[in-house]
Design a protein around this motif. Structure first.
Motif, PDB file in Angstrom:
ATOM      1  N   LYS A 190       0.891  -1.256  -0.062  1.00  0.00           N
ATOM      2  CA  LYS A 190      -0.134   0.202  -0.032  1.00  0.00           C
ATOM      3  C   LYS A 190       0.813   1.104   0.137  1.00  0.00           C
ATOM      4  CE  LYS A 190      -3.944   2.236   2.348  1.00  0.00           C
ATOM      5  NZ  LYS A 190      -3.379   3.702   2.365  1.00  0.00           N
ATOM      6  N   LEU A 195      -7.165  -4.990   0.451  1.00  0.00           N
ATOM      7  CA  LEU A 195      -6.432  -4.469  -0.712  1.00  0.00           C
ATOM      8  C   LEU A 195      -7.360  -3.667  -1.692  1.00  0.00           C
ATOM      9  CD1 LEU A 195      -3.625  -7.237  -1.123  1.00  0.00           C
ATOM     10  CD2 LEU A 195      -3.321  -4.833  -0.665  1.00  0.00           C
ATOM     11  N   ARG A 196      -8.282  -4.593  -2.172  1.00  0.00           N
ATOM     12  CA  ARG A 196      -9.305  -4.032  -2.986  1.00  0.00           C
ATOM     13  C   ARG A 196     -10.035  -2.680  -2.743  1.00  0.00           C
ATOM     14  NH1 ARG A 196     -10.669  -9.728  -3.735  1.00  0.00           N
ATOM     15  NH2 ARG A 196     -10.132 -10.570  -5.623  1.00  0.00           N
ATOM     16  N   ARG A 197     -10.285  -2.490  -1.479  1.00  0.00           N
ATOM     17  CA  ARG A 197     -10.940  -1.411  -0.894  1.00  0.00           C
ATOM     18  C   ARG A 197     -10.002  -0.321  -0.840  1.00  0.00           C
ATOM     19  NH1 ARG A 197     -12.997  -5.024   2.883  1.00  0.00           N
ATOM     20  NH2 ARG A 197     -11.721  -3.931   4.408  1.00  0.00           N
ATOM     21  N   ILE A 227      -5.384  -7.214  -9.302  1.00  0.00           N
ATOM     22  CA  ILE A 227      -5.264  -8.452  -8.774  1.00  0.00           C
ATOM     23  C   ILE A 227      -5.811  -9.576  -9.798  1.00  0.00           C
ATOM     24  CG2 ILE A 227      -6.308  -9.889  -7.057  1.00  0.00           C
ATOM     25  CD1 ILE A 227      -6.703  -7.253  -5.429  1.00  0.00           C
ATOM     26  N   THR A 275      -6.504   0.151  -2.083  1.00  0.00           N
ATOM     27  CA  THR A 275      -5.508   0.069  -2.940  1.00  0.00           C
ATOM     28  C   THR A 275      -5.885   0.333  -4.329  1.00  0.00           C
ATOM     29  OG1 THR A 275      -4.772  -1.842  -3.386  1.00  0.00           O
ATOM     30  CG2 THR A 275      -3.948  -0.882  -1.168  1.00  0.00           C
ATOM     31  N   LEU A 292      -7.169  -9.704   0.942  1.00  0.00           N
ATOM     32  CA  LEU A 292      -7.372  -9.477  -0.378  1.00  0.00           C
ATOM     33  C   LEU A 292      -8.620  -8.299  -0.658  1.00  0.00           C
ATOM     34  CD1 LEU A 292      -7.135 -12.517  -2.617  1.00  0.00           C
ATOM     35  CD2 LEU A 292      -5.715 -10.559  -2.516  1.00  0.00           C
ATOM     36  N   PRO A 293      -9.788  -8.519   0.018  1.00  0.00           N
ATOM     37  CA  PRO A 293     -10.877  -7.495   0.229  1.00  0.00           C
ATOM     38  C   PRO A 293     -10.464  -6.021   0.656  1.00  0.00           C
ATOM     39  CG  PRO A 293     -11.701  -9.352   1.314  1.00  0.00           C
ATOM     40  CD  PRO A 293     -10.299  -9.681   1.199  1.00  0.00           C
ATOM     41  N   THR A 299      -5.985 -13.842 -10.424  1.00  0.00           N
ATOM     42  CA  THR A 299      -6.344 -15.006 -10.027  1.00  0.00           C
ATOM     43  C   THR A 299      -6.503 -15.869 -11.174  1.00  0.00           C
ATOM     44  OG1 THR A 299      -7.211 -13.965  -7.987  1.00  0.00           O
ATOM     45  CG2 THR A 299      -7.871 -16.188  -8.217  1.00  0.00           C
ATOM     46  N   VAL A 355      -0.806  -9.790  -6.840  1.00  0.00           N
ATOM     47  CA  VAL A 355      -1.518  -8.273  -6.546  1.00  0.00           C
ATOM     48  C   VAL A 355      -0.166  -7.471  -7.079  1.00  0.00           C
ATOM     49  CG1 VAL A 355      -1.823  -6.828  -4.673  1.00  0.00           C
ATOM     50  CG2 VAL A 355      -2.697  -9.145  -4.582  1.00  0.00           C
TER      51      VAL A 355
END
Length: 517
Positions: A231, A250-252, A258, A254, A247-248, A260, A487
């Motif tokens: 971050k 990081l999505r919120r 991502i 940054t 992961l959630p 997969t 990521v």
């Protein structure tokens, strides 16, 4: 168990939020322009391809050293230094080497270097960990400046997998702190033992200079610190060494890209077959039925895995889709335990049928998985004593056979001959990785036939029987095949994960100046 898992996830999110502004990263000095920093869980301690054993060392080493062949995303072998190869007879292979390739110090790479690399591995004085893998190799001969002839002592189908070993210059001594020059896309620039390895782009790489100027691999053991440094921008890419709960967040918080994809890494429970209880097949089958893989994958792993039937994933050419699965069935588990003579002393009361130890590492996710297994096995009357250790102590116990149950993963499986190393009765350590001391004469015969058969369809038939036999015998309890998660900073393009978690995508990756973060 669900409430406990949700609570753990909330605590993790709260901790990330609380410490997001902190500074944790000892190696966070300014990286050179055009370099990409990669956060990894463990330090790649040995880059010389003759001695690499752990996954991170092998992955970083593959960026420095070219080999005759390399595995691609489909796990098939493709030319690297070799322009062609052919089987002269059942015991002889002839390789033609690409002319014009040079090592990082400018020295031309020829057949002499290939011969030296393999001869040095075979030399007992070198004490290479890969010597056993080259057991069937009788001799290596130069066939002109760019030809190499391998002679085997017997037909050995998996030999070509050993042609993925990186080539070093002739006469190179083994110096752990000074890896020899390679001929791969990146050059070793800096090594800071225990902390980081920095590579720079090779301007003379035969496939063309990489578009990334360099790579810095930082060893950051703590998963939360790795995410927070991403971050902050001191880490640009994370691959797999990520707690699923993060992961959630990081999505919120940054702008991360991502990616997969389904991978081939196989997670399993290892079993000590010499234990008087675990030596009973019905007990091992009961363990398999007592584990609710789907629940663990859904709640703990956040669907970053798929339930496994065995070592070979559906992405492998020898995978048998008809191998029977053992879905969660606690009643079936109890019935098998009763049949094995381990009846519930209290009829679903507080006393267990028996107790076993379960060893794992002290990484948070590994401990939580162990606790989930403990709770699930309690429901069928099996008590687990979970013991968590730092990696060195844990792995040392596993290698010595000092365990009842443990969990590890196999990474980067290419040839199904790996079954020989894992389950043939002659492969008990130090001769192989049959750490559970499994012995089965029928399996031994199949594995010997599988490595001597040179036709793929014949080998597929052999390994179909191997997979079905192991699914019945369960010297390993299959858990899941991990998905690969990458990521990365949003302006890093060309990141296409390999199923086995390799970093070879860095050869073609680049930073997009139009989308800099």
């Amino acid at each position: 168990m669900i409430a406990r898992l949700i609570f753990g996830s909330l605590c993790l999110s709260a901790a990330l939020a609380a410490f997001a502004g902190g500074c944790f990263f000892r190696s966070a000095e300014q990286k050179p322009p055009g370099y990409v920093s990669v956060g990894i869980e463990s330090y790649p301690g040995q880059l010389d391809p003759r001695f690499t054993t752990d996954a991170n060392s092998s992955r970083v080493s593959a960026l420095v050293y070219s080999a005759l062949l390399r595995p691609e995303r489909d796990s098939e072998l493709r030319p690297d230094l070799a322009t062609s190869w052919r089987k002269i007879d059942e015991r002889t292979y002839l390789f033609e080497i690409r002319p014009g390739v040079v090592f990082h110090d400018g020295t031309p790479l020829t057949a002499r270097d290939v011969k030296y690399t393999y001869d040095s591995i075979l030399d007992p004085a070198t004490r290479s960990s890969k010597r056993a893998l080259l057991g069937p190799l009788a001799s290596v001969e130069e066939a002109g400046p760019y030809g190499v002839r391998f002679r085997l002592s017997a037909p050995h189908a998996p030999f070509l997998e050993q042609c993925t070993i990186g080539i070093v210059p002739a006469g190179t001594p083994a110096q752990p702190d000074r890896p020899p020059p390679g001929s791969g896309p990146f050059i070793v620039e800096t090594i800071r033992p225990g902390e980081k390895v920095v590579l720079r782009a090779n301007p003379r790489y035969w496939e063309g200079r990489p578009r990334i100027d360099g790579l810095a691999f930082h060893a950051v053991p703590d998963a939360m610190v790795r995410v927070l440094e991403f971050k902050k921008g001191t880490i640009d890419l994370l691959q797999n060494d990520i707690e699923p709960d993060m992961l959630p967040w990081l999505r919120r918080n940054t702008a991360a890209a991502i990616e997969t994809r389904q991978g081939t890494t196989f997670q399993y429970v290892g079993v000590n077959l010499t234990h008087p209880i675990l030596g009973r097949r019905e007990v091992r089958q009961a363990l398999a039925y007592a584990i609710d893989r789907e629940r663990i994958i859904r709640h703990l792993l956040k669907n970053l895995a798929a339930p496994a039937t065995g070592l070979l994933s559906p992405l492998h050419w020898a995978y048998d889709p008809s191998v029977p699965q053992r879905p969660y069935d606690p009643e079936k588990a109890r019935s098998l335990l009763d049949r094995a003579g381990f009846r519930d002393p209290d009829g679903d009361g507080p006393r267990p049928r028996f107790r076993l130890s379960f060893k794992t590492t002290n990484i948070d996710l590994r401990r939580r998985i162990a606790e989930a297994l403990k709770e699930q096995l309690q429901r069928v009357g099996i008590e687990l004593d979970v013991r968590a250790y730092e990696w060195g102590t844990f792995y040392g116990d596993v290698r010595r056979g000092n365990f009842h149950l443990f969990s590890l993963a196999w990474v980067g499986v290419l040839d199904p001959d790996i079954y020989y190393n894992l389950f043939h009765s002659s492969s008990v350590p130090p001769n192989g990785d049959n750490r559970g001391r499994y012995a089965n004469a029928e399996l031994d015969r199949l594995l010997e036939r599988g490595r001597a058969s040179l036709e793929r369809e014949e080998r597929k038939a052999v390994y179909r029987r191997v997979q079905r036999l192991l699914a019945e015998e369960l010297p390993y309890i299959p858990l899941w095949w991990w998905k690969n998660v990458v990521v990365s900073r949003p302006d890093l393009r060309g990141v296409e994960p390999y199923p086995n978690g390799d970093f070879l995508f860095f050869k073609n990756a680049f930073l997009d100046a139009a989308d800099s973060r």
